[in-house]
Design a protein around this motif. Sequence first.
Motif, PDB file in Angstrom:
ATOM      1  N   LEU A 359      38.789  22.336  36.724  1.00 54.21           N
ATOM      2  CA  LEU A 359      39.244  23.413  37.601  1.00 54.21           C
ATOM      3  C   LEU A 359      38.882  23.115  39.042  1.00 54.21           C
ATOM      4  CD1 LEU A 359      38.428  26.608  35.530  1.00 54.21           C
ATOM      5  CD2 LEU A 359      40.666  25.992  36.449  1.00 54.21           C
ATOM      6  N   LEU A 360      37.614  22.655  39.235  1.00 54.96           N
ATOM      7  CA  LEU A 360      37.189  22.346  40.591  1.00 54.96           C
ATOM      8  C   LEU A 360      37.927  21.138  41.132  1.00 54.96           C
ATOM      9  CD1 LEU A 360      33.322  22.801  40.209  1.00 54.96           C
ATOM     10  CD2 LEU A 360      34.874  24.254  41.495  1.00 54.96           C
ATOM     11  N   ASP A 361      38.050  20.115  40.297  1.00 49.22           N
ATOM     12  CA  ASP A 361      38.582  18.840  40.779  1.00 49.22           C
ATOM     13  C   ASP A 361      40.070  18.895  41.053  1.00 49.22           C
ATOM     14  OD1 ASP A 361      38.553  16.158  41.451  1.00 49.22           O
ATOM     15  OD2 ASP A 361      38.988  15.522  39.407  1.00 49.22           O
ATOM     16  N   GLU A 362      40.850  19.459  40.136  1.00 44.28           N
ATOM     17  CA  GLU A 362      42.307  19.363  40.243  1.00 44.28           C
ATOM     18  C   GLU A 362      42.955  20.571  40.882  1.00 44.28           C
ATOM     19  OE1 GLU A 362      46.194  18.731  37.331  1.00 44.28           O
ATOM     20  OE2 GLU A 362      44.187  18.374  36.572  1.00 44.28           O
ATOM     21  N   LEU A 363      42.471  21.758  40.577  1.00 41.47           N
ATOM     22  CA  LEU A 363      43.180  22.959  41.000  1.00 41.47           C
ATOM     23  C   LEU A 363      42.403  23.850  41.951  1.00 41.47           C
ATOM     24  CD1 LEU A 363      44.817  24.054  37.626  1.00 41.47           C
ATOM     25  CD2 LEU A 363      45.969  23.071  39.589  1.00 41.47           C
ATOM     26  N   ALA A 364      41.114  24.013  41.707  1.00 46.76           N
ATOM     27  CA  ALA A 364      40.400  25.098  42.365  1.00 46.76           C
ATOM     28  C   ALA A 364      39.664  24.720  43.635  1.00 46.76           C
ATOM     29  CB  ALA A 364      39.407  25.717  41.385  1.00 46.76           C
ATOM     30  N   ALA A 365      39.191  23.482  43.736  1.00 47.69           N
ATOM     31  CA  ALA A 365      38.252  23.138  44.797  1.00 47.69           C
ATOM     32  C   ALA A 365      38.713  23.515  46.201  1.00 47.69           C
ATOM     33  CB  ALA A 365      37.924  21.643  44.731  1.00 47.69           C
ATOM     34  N   PRO A 366      39.961  23.226  46.591  1.00 49.75           N
ATOM     35  CA  PRO A 366      40.337  23.516  47.974  1.00 49.75           C
ATOM     36  C   PRO A 366      40.793  24.956  48.212  1.00 49.75           C
ATOM     37  CG  PRO A 366      41.667  21.726  46.999  1.00 49.75           C
ATOM     38  CD  PRO A 366      41.013  22.485  45.891  1.00 49.75           C
ATOM     39  N   LEU A 367      40.821  25.800  47.168  1.00 48.01           N
ATOM     40  CA  LEU A 367      41.473  27.095  47.317  1.00 48.01           C
ATOM     41  C   LEU A 367      40.727  28.036  48.248  1.00 48.01           C
ATOM     42  CD1 LEU A 367      42.869  27.905  43.771  1.00 48.01           C
ATOM     43  CD2 LEU A 367      44.074  27.076  45.775  1.00 48.01           C
ATOM     44  N   SER A 368      39.417  27.967  48.267  1.00 52.80           N
ATOM     45  CA  SER A 368      38.676  28.848  49.159  1.00 52.80           C
ATOM     46  C   SER A 368      38.968  28.508  50.611  1.00 52.80           C
ATOM     47  CB  SER A 368      37.178  28.742  48.882  1.00 52.80           C
ATOM     48  OG  SER A 368      36.862  29.314  47.641  1.00 52.80           O
ATOM     49  N   ALA A 369      38.952  27.208  50.927  1.00 53.49           N
ATOM     50  CA  ALA A 369      39.258  26.796  52.288  1.00 53.49           C
ATOM     51  C   ALA A 369      40.675  27.208  52.672  1.00 53.49           C
ATOM     52  CB  ALA A 369      39.089  25.282  52.425  1.00 53.49           C
ATOM     53  N   ASN A 370      41.606  27.064  51.733  1.00 50.19           N
ATOM     54  CA  ASN A 370      42.991  27.452  51.996  1.00 50.19           C
ATOM     55  C   ASN A 370      43.110  28.956  52.209  1.00 50.19           C
ATOM     56  OD1 ASN A 370      45.855  26.647  52.081  1.00 50.19           O
ATOM     57  ND2 ASN A 370      46.046  27.882  50.245  1.00 50.19           N
ATOM     58  N   TYR A 371      42.354  29.727  51.416  1.00 46.58           N
ATOM     59  CA  TYR A 371      42.355  31.186  51.569  1.00 46.58           C
ATOM     60  C   TYR A 371      41.875  31.574  52.971  1.00 46.58           C
ATOM     61  CZ  TYR A 371      40.633  35.979  51.251  1.00 46.58           C
ATOM     62  OH  TYR A 371      40.377  37.307  51.502  1.00 46.58           O
ATOM     63  N   PHE A 372      40.746  31.006  53.391  1.00 48.34           N
ATOM     64  CA  PHE A 372      40.209  31.342  54.706  1.00 48.34           C
ATOM     65  C   PHE A 372      41.166  30.910  55.816  1.00 48.34           C
ATOM     66  CE2 PHE A 372      35.960  31.392  52.565  1.00 48.34           C
ATOM     67  CZ  PHE A 372      35.611  32.688  52.925  1.00 48.34           C
ATOM     68  N   ASN A 373      41.717  29.712  55.693  1.00 47.49           N
ATOM     69  CA  ASN A 373      42.602  29.200  56.741  1.00 47.49           C
ATOM     70  C   ASN A 373      43.830  30.079  56.909  1.00 47.49           C
ATOM     71  OD1 ASN A 373      45.035  27.286  57.606  1.00 47.49           O
ATOM     72  ND2 ASN A 373      43.150  26.402  58.410  1.00 47.49           N
ATOM     73  N   ASN A 374      44.372  30.568  55.799  1.00 43.52           N
ATOM     74  CA  ASN A 374      45.621  31.325  55.869  1.00 43.52           C
ATOM     75  C   ASN A 374      45.440  32.794  56.228  1.00 43.52           C
ATOM     76  OD1 ASN A 374      47.268  29.169  55.432  1.00 43.52           O
ATOM     77  ND2 ASN A 374      47.618  29.563  53.269  1.00 43.52           N
ATOM     78  N   ARG A 375      44.199  33.226  56.495  1.00 40.77           N
ATOM     79  CA  ARG A 375      44.036  34.577  57.030  1.00 40.77           C
ATOM     80  C   ARG A 375      44.706  34.691  58.395  1.00 40.77           C
ATOM     81  NH1 ARG A 375      44.318  36.941  53.192  1.00 40.77           N
ATOM     82  NH2 ARG A 375      43.763  38.850  54.292  1.00 40.77           N
ATOM     83  N   LYS A 376      44.843  33.570  59.070  1.00 41.28           N
ATOM     84  CA  LYS A 376      45.420  33.579  60.421  1.00 41.28           C
ATOM     85  C   LYS A 376      46.930  33.798  60.406  1.00 41.28           C
ATOM     86  CE  LYS A 376      46.230  28.609  60.337  1.00 41.28           C
ATOM     87  NZ  LYS A 376      45.692  27.285  60.682  1.00 41.28           N
ATOM     88  N   LEU A 377      47.580  33.653  59.247  1.00 42.14           N
ATOM     89  CA  LEU A 377      49.037  33.698  59.209  1.00 42.14           C
ATOM     90  C   LEU A 377      49.599  34.995  59.770  1.00 42.14           C
ATOM     91  CD1 LEU A 377      49.820  32.168  55.688  1.00 42.14           C
ATOM     92  CD2 LEU A 377      50.095  31.069  57.916  1.00 42.14           C
ATOM     93  N   SER A 378      48.909  36.089  59.527  1.00 34.24           N
ATOM     94  CA  SER A 378      49.417  37.384  59.984  1.00 34.24           C
ATOM     95  C   SER A 378      49.084  37.650  61.447  1.00 34.24           C
ATOM     96  CB  SER A 378      48.855  38.512  59.113  1.00 34.24           C
ATOM     97  OG  SER A 378      47.446  38.442  59.046  1.00 34.24           O
TER      98      SER A 378
END
Length: 398
Positions: A359-378
Amino acid sequence: MNMNYTAEELAFRDEVRAFLDEKLPADIAAKVKSFRPLTKADHQRWQKILSAQGWYATHWPEEYGGVKWSPVQKHIWDEESSRYGVPRSVPFGVNMVAPVIIKFGNEEQKQTYLPRILSGEDWWCQGYSEPGAGSDLASLKTRAVREGDHYIVNGQKTWTTLGQHANMIFCLVRTNTEVKAQEGISFLLIDMNTPGISVRPIITLDGEHEVNEVFFEDVKVPVENLVGEEDKGWTYAKYLLTYERTGLAGIGLSKAALSHLKQLASRRIKNGRPLIEDPTFSQRIAKIEIDLTAAAISNLRIIASVEGGGVPGAESSMLKVRGTEIRQAINDLARRAIGPYALPFVEEELADGFDGDYLLDELAAPLSANYFNNRKLSIFGGSNEIQKNIVSKMILGL
């Protein structure tokens, strides 16, 4: 409008798929699909491949090196490239300043800058926002005073995306303080290597160096770098923002992210069953999918309405609001899906080739960073609150 693709459009989709199967570098696609940051070299390598195919400037007139795609073809490209893991083109040159130069620039500016954008010789960044002028862009303070055949520029820009890589910046500057704020702004093209320009990094919540502050101290800019007329830059800025806001809808990106979310929820086990089988969670996915389908239909309808030329008007604000809300909702649900694996900033787990939990290696690891980064979209491209005001005035007549 007819929501089914024609035979010609289906043939074009097959052509796009064949091209991506053959030409898209696997290492770049893997980074995109796992939400890992791309280097400047990654972007430049892919741009060369697209330019060789003649598919880089998909909305430019053919006489300037563009490709004649219909709005539906552009929509197909967006969907297929997002599904394959194609990097989004860095927009500041090809998608933002270039349309302004094509519409409002003089012939010398077109002949000078457009070929350099196509070749990748110039990397552009955007000088709009300032510490006290973000969504209220008309309150910008950066001054440009004409002295002979130069403007002398002093001031500061902020949130300058990828400015650390740029050799050119297009800037809104105040050239007249005696008129209404919107009427005293000009649009300048500035070489980032000019003496007096300095760039300071801003490290964002995801730990990345993506944005910057740019400072101007007595920077000399040739008068011939003025686009259009002096004090008319607000008109050009609004024209540019319609391109930015329409692109921010990110329908193809949302579809790819939704597919990723479903994969993750299928593999995340909760109470002995895949999370996607949880009624509450599956209901949340269904709501997002319904919203995304409606947004995709609206996107097709709007791009079809401008098939004869031009860009959307206030409709681009509507797409920006709905598109960014959907993208953030997918990010949030993905973060919730991975539960304790959402702990951010564990460096070794973000690195390529980490041999840990799948989960960490293939799917989950970057998701937190992506979540934080995309707060700026709005917020960027004009905050969603501002866009709702535009929709209420220009479309609803309120």
